[in-house]
Design an enzyme around this catalytic site. Structure first.
Site, PDB file in Angstrom:
ATOM      1  N   LYS A  15      37.428  40.399  46.872  1.00 17.09           N
ATOM      2  CA  LYS A  15      38.069  39.467  47.811  1.00 17.09           C
ATOM      3  C   LYS A  15      37.939  39.947  49.254  1.00 17.09           C
ATOM      4  O   LYS A  15      37.628  39.157  50.145  1.00 17.09           O
ATOM      5  CB  LYS A  15      39.568  39.296  47.500  1.00 17.09           C
ATOM      6  CG  LYS A  15      39.905  38.630  46.212  1.00 17.09           C
ATOM      7  CD  LYS A  15      41.401  38.482  46.041  1.00 17.09           C
ATOM      8  CE  LYS A  15      42.167  39.774  46.059  1.00 17.09           C
ATOM      9  NZ  LYS A  15      41.869  40.689  44.941  1.00 17.09           N
ATOM     10  N   THR A  16      38.182  41.239  49.471  1.00 17.16           N
ATOM     11  CA  THR A  16      38.177  41.743  50.855  1.00 17.16           C
ATOM     12  C   THR A  16      36.783  41.670  51.468  1.00 17.16           C
ATOM     13  O   THR A  16      36.625  41.211  52.604  1.00 17.16           O
ATOM     14  CB  THR A  16      38.708  43.191  50.909  1.00 17.16           C
ATOM     15  OG1 THR A  16      39.973  43.234  50.268  1.00 17.16           O
ATOM     16  CG2 THR A  16      38.868  43.658  52.346  1.00 17.16           C
ATOM     17  N   LYS A  37      46.048  39.031  55.834  1.00 19.62           N
ATOM     18  CA  LYS A  37      46.326  39.563  54.500  1.00 19.62           C
ATOM     19  C   LYS A  37      47.846  39.462  54.404  1.00 19.62           C
ATOM     20  O   LYS A  37      48.567  40.400  54.756  1.00 19.62           O
ATOM     21  CB  LYS A  37      45.841  41.018  54.403  1.00 19.62           C
ATOM     22  CG  LYS A  37      46.227  41.745  53.132  1.00 19.62           C
ATOM     23  CD  LYS A  37      45.248  41.530  52.007  1.00 19.62           C
ATOM     24  CE  LYS A  37      45.747  42.162  50.713  1.00 19.62           C
ATOM     25  NZ  LYS A  37      44.821  41.952  49.589  1.00 19.62           N
ATOM     26  N   ASP A  54      42.677  46.875  53.516  1.00 17.88           N
ATOM     27  CA  ASP A  54      42.137  45.511  53.586  1.00 17.88           C
ATOM     28  C   ASP A  54      42.311  44.946  54.989  1.00 17.88           C
ATOM     29  O   ASP A  54      41.393  44.356  55.565  1.00 17.88           O
ATOM     30  CB  ASP A  54      42.860  44.593  52.586  1.00 17.88           C
ATOM     31  CG  ASP A  54      42.453  44.884  51.147  1.00 17.88           C
ATOM     32  OD1 ASP A  54      41.746  45.887  50.923  1.00 17.88           O
ATOM     33  OD2 ASP A  54      42.846  44.109  50.261  1.00 17.88           O
ATOM     34  N   GLY A 118      45.600  40.489  44.515  1.00 15.73           N
ATOM     35  CA  GLY A 118      45.361  40.414  43.066  1.00 15.73           C
ATOM     36  C   GLY A 118      44.712  39.091  42.706  1.00 15.73           C
ATOM     37  O   GLY A 118      43.710  38.710  43.291  1.00 15.73           O
ATOM     38  N   ASN A 175      30.323  37.682  42.653  1.00 18.06           N
ATOM     39  CA  ASN A 175      30.019  38.944  43.336  1.00 18.06           C
ATOM     40  C   ASN A 175      29.532  39.978  42.323  1.00 18.06           C
ATOM     41  O   ASN A 175      29.796  39.860  41.129  1.00 18.06           O
ATOM     42  CB  ASN A 175      31.297  39.427  44.047  1.00 18.06           C
ATOM     43  CG  ASN A 175      31.047  40.651  44.916  1.00 18.06           C
ATOM     44  OD1 ASN A 175      29.943  40.858  45.425  1.00 18.06           O
ATOM     45  ND2 ASN A 175      32.080  41.468  45.093  1.00 18.06           N
TER      46      ASN A 175
HETATM   47  N1  LIG Z   1      28.637  43.384  45.754  1.00 20.06           N
HETATM   48  C1  LIG Z   1      29.210  44.575  45.552  1.00 20.06           C
HETATM   49  N2  LIG Z   1      28.486  45.613  45.069  1.00 20.06           N
HETATM   50  C2  LIG Z   1      29.058  46.815  44.870  1.00 20.06           C
HETATM   51  N3  LIG Z   1      30.338  47.093  45.127  1.00 20.06           N
HETATM   52  C3  LIG Z   1      31.105  46.113  45.610  1.00 20.06           C
HETATM   53  C4  LIG Z   1      30.589  44.803  45.851  1.00 20.06           C
HETATM   54  N4  LIG Z   1      31.596  44.040  46.342  1.00 20.06           N
HETATM   55  C5  LIG Z   1      32.681  44.827  46.409  1.00 20.06           C
HETATM   56  N5  LIG Z   1      32.399  46.069  45.990  1.00 20.06           N
HETATM   57  C6  LIG Z   1      33.327  47.237  45.941  1.00 20.06           C
HETATM   58  O1  LIG Z   1      34.314  46.970  44.957  1.00 20.06           O
HETATM   59  C7  LIG Z   1      35.575  47.444  45.399  1.00 20.06           C
HETATM   60  C8  LIG Z   1      36.553  46.273  45.410  1.00 20.06           C
HETATM   61  O2  LIG Z   1      36.157  45.331  46.406  1.00 20.06           O
HETATM   62  P1  LIG Z   1      37.236  44.598  47.293  1.00 20.06           P
HETATM   63  O3  LIG Z   1      36.554  43.679  48.231  1.00 20.06           O
HETATM   64  O4  LIG Z   1      38.166  45.601  47.905  1.00 20.06           O
HETATM   65  O5  LIG Z   1      38.017  43.778  46.142  1.00 20.06           O
HETATM   66  P2  LIG Z   1      39.468  43.091  46.170  1.00 20.06           P
HETATM   67  O6  LIG Z   1      39.784  42.780  47.586  1.00 20.06           O
HETATM   68  O7  LIG Z   1      39.321  41.875  45.316  1.00 20.06           O
HETATM   69  O8  LIG Z   1      40.420  44.080  45.559  1.00 20.06           O
HETATM   70  C9  LIG Z   1      35.372  48.076  46.764  1.00 20.06           C
HETATM   71  O9  LIG Z   1      35.207  49.455  46.623  1.00 20.06           O
HETATM   72  C10 LIG Z   1      34.088  47.421  47.251  1.00 20.06           C
HETATM   73  O10 LIG Z   1      33.373  48.234  48.149  1.00 20.06           O
HETATM   74 MG   LIG Z   2      41.378  43.272  48.829  1.00 16.87          MG
END
Ligand SMILES: Nc1ncnc2c1ncn2[C@@H]1O[C@H](COP(=O)(O)OP(=O)(O)O)[C@@H](O)[C@H]1O
Ligand SMILES: [Mg+2]
Length: 229
Positions: A15-16, A37, A54, A118, A175
């Site tokens: 999401k982030t 956020k 985030d 979440g 993703n």
């Molecule tokens: N396309 C991707 N390939 C590899 N790692 C990713 C990818 N997208 C996100 N991540 C990694 O996965 C983890 C969770 O991503 P994040 O955006 O923080 O998810 P959320 O906000 O849903 O919790 C982070 O460490 C991020 O760097």
């Molecule tokens: Mg996040």
């Protein structure tokens, strides 16, 4: 309020990175974009400037000068759903206060990218979930998911929950697509579309060094469609 609410099938789905990428893509289009956020929880404070990691990434991607409190009005120092995190840190969640913060932020910006917490059914108060917040914010929703095992169930459940709340789901983003996807992973986006009747608006490859900048280039079309009148 003009904006989009980014939710996901679970925590850690991207999401982030998607919200930050979308904010960067909008900025590239010269949109005065804000980020929010509304609720964040973590085991500890991220930095002296930003309580949540985030919030820090979102602020950087959108290049905004808004304060931590403006971007993230509700932070609880315990990694859990806000309902529980607030309770166990002797605090509480005030939905109206957070909504008011979003209203104020959307006066400063012409479009606000909001990252949920979440998934869509995470409890915020005894009576309200993230879905209630998105509904009260009157914003369309984009769902982030992945193509790995278990995703069909989580993605369809998330779309169903959004529909139950009357949320307008604009699209799904798949993703973390592996560089060499299995036939099943490859077929996942189209299968999601068939079962949910919601378009997959972007598929983002898995990357060893993921960044919102890379994500931004894959979200240009979505940025354009969200800001079209
Ligand atoms: N396309 C991707 N390939 C590899 N790692 C990713 C990818 N997208 C996100 N991540 C990694 O996965 C983890 C969770 O991503 P994040 O955006 O923080 O998810 P959320 O906000 O849903 O919790 C982070 O460490 C991020 O760097
Ligand atoms: Mg996040």
């Amino acid at each position: 309020m003009r904006g989009v609410f980014i939710t996901g099938t679970s925590t850690g789905v991207g999401k982030t990175i998607v919200a930050a990428g979308l904010a960067a893509a909008l900025r590239k289009r010269n949109v005065n974009v804000g980020v929010m956020k509304p609720f964040a929880t973590a085991s500890k404070r991220y930095s002296s400037k930003f309580r949540s990691e985030d919030t820090a990434m979102l602020a950087r991607a959108a290049d905004v000068k808004d304060s931590d409190e403006e971007i993230n009005p509700a932070f609880y120092e315990l990694p859990a759903a806000p309902l529980m995190a607030a309770k166990m840190t002797n605090s509480s969640v005030n939905m109206q206060e957070v909504l008011y913060a979003l209203k104020k932020l959307s006066i400063k910006h012409s479009f606000v990218v909001v990252e949920g917490i979440g998934g869509i059914m995470v409890p915020l108060t005894e009576k309200e979930t993230v879905a209630d917040f998105a509904k009260l914010a009157e914003m369309p929703v984009v769902i982030v998911t992945h193509p790995l095992l278990g995703t069909m169930n989580h993605t369809i459940l998330t779309v169903n929950a959004c529909r139950q709340y009357g949320l307008d789901v604009k699209g799904i983003i798949v993703n973390m697509m592996p560089k060499k996807p299995s036939p099943v992973e490859k077929a996942t986006p189209e299968t999601i579309e068939r079962f949910t009747k919601i378009p997959v608006v972007a598929t983002i490859p898995f990357s060893k060094s993921p960044s919102y900048r890379k994500t931004a280039s894959l979200l240009e079309k979505l940025a354009a469609s969200l800001t079209m009148h």
